[in-house]
Design a protein around this motif. Structure first.
Motif, PDB file in Angstrom:
ATOM      1  N   ARG A 141     -15.958  49.960  71.768  1.00  0.00           N
ATOM      2  CA  ARG A 141     -14.877  49.434  72.571  1.00  0.00           C
ATOM      3  C   ARG A 141     -15.083  47.938  72.795  1.00  0.00           C
ATOM      4  O   ARG A 141     -14.138  47.209  73.015  1.00  0.00           O
ATOM      5  N   SER A 156     -12.732  43.089  73.261  1.00  0.00           N
ATOM      6  CA  SER A 156     -12.545  44.501  73.598  1.00  0.00           C
ATOM      7  C   SER A 156     -11.417  45.072  72.754  1.00  0.00           C
ATOM      8  O   SER A 156     -10.636  44.338  72.149  1.00  0.00           O
ATOM      9  N   ARG A 158      -8.822  46.390  73.744  1.00  0.00           N
ATOM     10  CA  ARG A 158      -7.524  45.984  74.279  1.00  0.00           C
ATOM     11  C   ARG A 158      -7.147  44.572  73.831  1.00  0.00           C
ATOM     12  O   ARG A 158      -5.970  44.277  73.640  1.00  0.00           O
ATOM     13  N   ASP A 159      -8.150  43.693  73.669  1.00  0.00           N
ATOM     14  CA  ASP A 159      -7.852  42.357  73.125  1.00  0.00           C
ATOM     15  C   ASP A 159      -7.264  42.460  71.732  1.00  0.00           C
ATOM     16  O   ASP A 159      -6.295  41.779  71.388  1.00  0.00           O
ATOM     17  N   LEU A 161      -5.762  45.022  70.423  1.00  0.00           N
ATOM     18  CA  LEU A 161      -4.432  45.644  70.513  1.00  0.00           C
ATOM     19  C   LEU A 161      -3.388  44.590  70.878  1.00  0.00           C
ATOM     20  O   LEU A 161      -2.321  44.512  70.262  1.00  0.00           O
ATOM     21  N   ARG A 162      -3.730  43.753  71.857  1.00  0.00           N
ATOM     22  CA  ARG A 162      -2.789  42.723  72.295  1.00  0.00           C
ATOM     23  C   ARG A 162      -2.487  41.774  71.138  1.00  0.00           C
ATOM     24  O   ARG A 162      -1.333  41.450  70.858  1.00  0.00           O
TER      25      ARG A 162
ATOM     26  N   MET B 100       0.277  50.488  78.347  1.00  0.00           N
ATOM     27  CA  MET B 100      -1.164  50.215  78.395  1.00  0.00           C
ATOM     28  C   MET B 100      -1.433  48.772  78.754  1.00  0.00           C
ATOM     29  O   MET B 100      -2.301  48.459  79.550  1.00  0.00           O
ATOM     30  N   GLN B 101      -0.661  47.877  78.122  1.00  0.00           N
ATOM     31  CA  GLN B 101      -0.930  46.465  78.348  1.00  0.00           C
ATOM     32  C   GLN B 101      -0.490  46.033  79.731  1.00  0.00           C
ATOM     33  O   GLN B 101      -1.150  45.221  80.366  1.00  0.00           O
ATOM     34  N   GLY B 104      -3.047  47.547  82.044  1.00  0.00           N
ATOM     35  CA  GLY B 104      -4.451  47.380  81.688  1.00  0.00           C
ATOM     36  C   GLY B 104      -5.160  48.711  81.575  1.00  0.00           C
ATOM     37  O   GLY B 104      -6.323  48.829  81.925  1.00  0.00           O
ATOM     38  N   TYR B 105      -4.454  49.734  81.092  1.00  0.00           N
ATOM     39  CA  TYR B 105      -5.062  51.055  80.989  1.00  0.00           C
ATOM     40  C   TYR B 105      -5.710  51.244  79.633  1.00  0.00           C
ATOM     41  O   TYR B 105      -5.287  50.684  78.638  1.00  0.00           O
ATOM     42  N   ARG B 106      -6.721  52.107  79.625  1.00  0.00           N
ATOM     43  CA  ARG B 106      -7.412  52.452  78.398  1.00  0.00           C
ATOM     44  C   ARG B 106      -6.953  53.810  77.890  1.00  0.00           C
ATOM     45  O   ARG B 106      -7.082  54.122  76.736  1.00  0.00           O
ATOM     46  N   VAL B 122      -6.808  53.836  73.757  1.00  0.00           N
ATOM     47  CA  VAL B 122      -6.543  52.546  73.118  1.00  0.00           C
ATOM     48  C   VAL B 122      -7.213  52.486  71.746  1.00  0.00           C
ATOM     49  O   VAL B 122      -6.686  51.906  70.805  1.00  0.00           O
TER      50      VAL B 122
END
Lengths: 179, 154
Positions: A141, A156, A158-159, A161-162, B100-101, B104-106, B122
């Protein structure tokens, strides 16, 4: 290998043509077909937003690590030695897997006992496909970004993904406007 | 394959969300932690008579249990996140990504009529995105250095 440029016969295993100095590694690279693929292949890690990583010394205890994770609102700490070199990573997953419900009085125990030593990392000049590969194939992750062995950032999931969704959206908009 | 169009057109069910792990309201945190550790996942759903009432993740474990010094025998509803944002299997993938964005959820629970049917993480979405350009990501040498320092062999 026969050089595609000058037809010189090279020894097997040569990286560069001995006659015309054409590097061979480039011929093996895949060809990007759209903006997203091009960006993933050629953009370097430093084009992503850099998060200053939250680091903690090797001598710290689990209690200190937990306090730091809560106060800085991150899911992973990078563990560094006295010179600032990365030696491990301590994440929420380590906490879940190795500590809670298994150890009593864990707050006093040293972080080195529970961290994941020598995590997979990338350097600032690596391209984004290496980050994606490590993340997806390794199931990580967080991937630390190193410069001369010292952590400078952390990426991460999420980075990524963004970044990818922004890119595909831009590409989609551009495609819609040209067609 | 056009990524932007797929994100809009394809639904969450196309990602095959993983089976949700469920604990009942009133069970202690220790049960949830044990379940998460055994199944190697970062989140469990809290249900009451098969209806979802909350979500409990690694982040909750750290922030609401350990940081507060609560014992692991605390009932789960005291430290879960109540009424989590969820998606329906028919929602588009871009919609799930947006949720999610924004929050800020995983993890997002996949829910039909308040009944949980899956968990979308994610990592799963990153994997889906990577599947759109496999040669760029999977055909890579183990090191980013394009050249070997010396020729291989004896």
């Amino acid at each position: 290998m026969i050089c595609p440029s000058c037809c010189h016969k090279n020894l097997p295993g040569d990286e560069v043509c001995r006659h015309c100095k054409q590097p061979f590694a480039l011929f093996d690279l895949p060809h990007p077909e759209n903006q997203v693929e091009r960006s993933v292949m050629y953009d370097q890690v430093k084009t992503l937003k850099q998060h200053p990583p939250v680091t903690i010394g090797e001598k710290a205890s689990i209690g200190e690590a937990m306090a730091l994770m809560t106060s800085s609102n991150v899911g992973a700490l990078l563990v560094v030695d006295a010179e600032g070199n990365l030696t491990g990573i301590f994440s929420e997953r380590d906490l879940l897997k190795k500590i809670v419900g298994l150890e009593n009085g864990f707050a006093k125990l040293p972080i080195t006992q529970f961290m994941t030593p020598r995590p997979e990392s990338v350097s600032t000049t690596d391209t984004l496909n290496f980050v994606l590969q490590k993340m997806d194939a390794g199931g990580y992750r967080h991937v630390p970004v190193l410069e001369n062995g010292k952590p400078v950032s952390i990426i991460s999931a999420r980075d990524m993904l963004r970044f990818l969704t922004r890119l595909s959206k831009e590409a989609g908009e551009r495609g819609a406007s040209t067609s | 394959m056009d990524l932007a169009r797929n994100l809009k057109g394809e639904t969450v069910s196309r990602l095959y969300p993983s089976q949700p792990l469920i604990v009942q309201r009133g069970q202690p945190v220790a049960d949830a932690v044990k379940l998460m550790r055994e199944k190697k996942v970062g989140c469990v759903l809290v249900c009451e008579q098969r209806r979802i009432v909350g979500i409990f993740t690694e982040r909750d474990l750290l922030r609401r249990v350990l940081a507060q010094g609560l014992p692991v025998t605390t009932p789960i509803e005291e430290c879960m996140t109540p009424d989590p944002v969820s998606v329906h299997p028919k929602d588009s993938i871009s919609c799930a990504i947006r949720y999610m964005q924004k929050g800020g959820y995983r993890h997002l629970p996949v829910v039909i009529d308040d009944k949980p049917v899956g968990i979308l993480s994610v990592k799963r979405i990153v994997h889906y995105l990577v599947e759109h350009f496999p040669t760029m990501v999977y055909n890579l040498p183990p090191h980013s250095q394009p050249y070997q320092p010396k020729r291989e062999g004896a």
